[in-house]
Design a protein around this motif. Structure first.
Motif, short mmCIF file in Angstrom:
data_model
loop_
_atom_site.label_atom_id
_atom_site.label_comp_id
_atom_site.label_asym_id
_atom_site.label_seq_id
_atom_site.Cartn_x
_atom_site.Cartn_y
_atom_site.Cartn_z
N VAL A 123 41.36 73.17 96.20
CA VAL A 123 40.20 72.44 95.84
C VAL A 123 40.48 71.30 95.04
CG1 VAL A 123 37.70 72.15 95.81
CG2 VAL A 123 38.79 74.49 96.01
N LEU A 124 40.04 69.50 95.60
CA LEU A 124 40.45 68.34 94.80
C LEU A 124 38.85 68.29 95.34
CD1 LEU A 124 43.19 66.48 97.24
CD2 LEU A 124 43.08 67.91 95.08
N VAL A 125 38.32 66.77 93.90
CA VAL A 125 37.56 66.44 93.71
C VAL A 125 37.47 65.15 94.08
CG1 VAL A 125 35.14 65.56 92.48
CG2 VAL A 125 36.18 67.66 92.30
N ARG A 144 30.69 79.81 94.25
CA ARG A 144 30.37 78.40 95.10
C ARG A 144 30.81 78.18 96.54
NH1 ARG A 144 29.51 74.80 92.01
NH2 ARG A 144 28.96 73.87 93.68
N LEU A 145 30.39 77.86 97.49
CA LEU A 145 30.58 77.79 98.63
C LEU A 145 31.36 76.35 98.92
CD1 LEU A 145 27.41 78.00 100.95
CD2 LEU A 145 29.50 80.00 99.93
N GLU A 171 26.48 70.04 92.25
CA GLU A 171 27.79 69.43 92.34
C GLU A 171 29.39 70.20 92.40
OE1 GLU A 171 28.12 66.60 90.02
OE2 GLU A 171 25.68 66.68 89.82
N PRO A 172 30.24 69.04 92.38
CA PRO A 172 31.89 69.74 93.42
C PRO A 172 32.52 70.96 91.84
CG PRO A 172 31.72 67.64 92.97
CD PRO A 172 30.38 67.66 92.33
N TYR A 177 28.17 58.08 99.47
CA TYR A 177 27.94 59.82 99.46
C TYR A 177 28.13 60.24 98.03
CZ TYR A 177 28.39 59.62 104.78
OH TYR A 177 28.65 59.84 105.96
N SER A 178 28.52 60.94 97.85
CA SER A 178 28.00 61.64 96.22
C SER A 178 29.72 62.54 96.27
CB SER A 178 27.08 63.10 95.94
OG SER A 178 26.12 62.48 96.07
N ALA A 179 29.62 62.62 95.06
CA ALA A 179 31.08 63.52 94.81
C ALA A 179 31.08 64.55 95.93
CB ALA A 179 31.51 63.61 93.23
N SER A 180 32.05 65.00 96.13
CA SER A 180 32.15 65.73 97.21
C SER A 180 33.85 66.91 96.86
CB SER A 180 32.16 65.87 98.24
OG SER A 180 33.72 64.91 99.35
N ASN A 181 33.51 67.81 96.77
CA ASN A 181 35.32 68.76 97.08
C ASN A 181 36.04 68.61 98.55
OD1 ASN A 181 33.59 71.51 95.07
ND2 ASN A 181 35.33 70.23 94.59
#
Length: 149
Positions: free
Chosen positions: A113-115, A63-64, A22-23, A122-126
């Motif tokens: 960082v944004l979401v 987290r990365l 998860e982001p 695509y899934s949600a990402s950072n």
């Protein structure tokens, strides 16, 4: 195969993984580059520098987050944007020039960082939307800053 010295009963150990896909929430984080690699683009006509950032503090420590910079691309605008971001990252860790991505490794900086919301594909990402110095020391040209070390 390796025989373990004791049997591990997985239910006896709390799940402390921080490897969620998860982001992380939108915000500013102290992070550092811990890995970098040049990769070929899917189209095969360019290359990008992939930087892996590790969050260093707070609830999301460990987290990365990734940044991909199109440094070799037939689209000149994409290359210019990548070069500006790379310069911003370099300035954030106190560099005047960047010749090798290893120069960026293990140096704390702030990342914004944004979401990115999920799409049909695509899934949600950072997404990293900014870089700055991790130091809160700000001085006018006339002031001398004494570091605590």
């Amino acid at each position: 195969m390796v025989q373990l010295p004791n049997t591990i009963i997985t239910a006896d150990h709390e799940d402390t993984r921080s490897d969620s896909f998860e982001p992380i929430p939108k915000g500013e984080y102290t992070a550092m580059v811990n890995y970098s690699e040049m990769k070929d683009t899917k189209s095969g006509n360019g290359q990008y520098l992939e930087l892996t950032f590790e969050v260093l503090e707070g609830d999301h420590k460990g987290r990365l987050v990734w940044e991909r910079l199109n440094l070799v691309n037939p689209n000149a605008t994409a290359v210019e944007i990548a070069q500006r971001k790379l310069a911003e990252i370099g300035r954030s860790v106190g560099l005047q020039t960047v010749e090798d991505s290893v120069q960026l490794h293990d140096k704390p900086m702030k990342i914004k960082v944004l979401v990115e919301p999920a799409t049909a594909d695509y899934s949600a990402s950072n997404k990293i939307n900014g870089f700055s110095s991790a130091s809160n020391l700000k001085a006018s040209p006339a002031e001398e800053v004494k570091l605590p070390f």
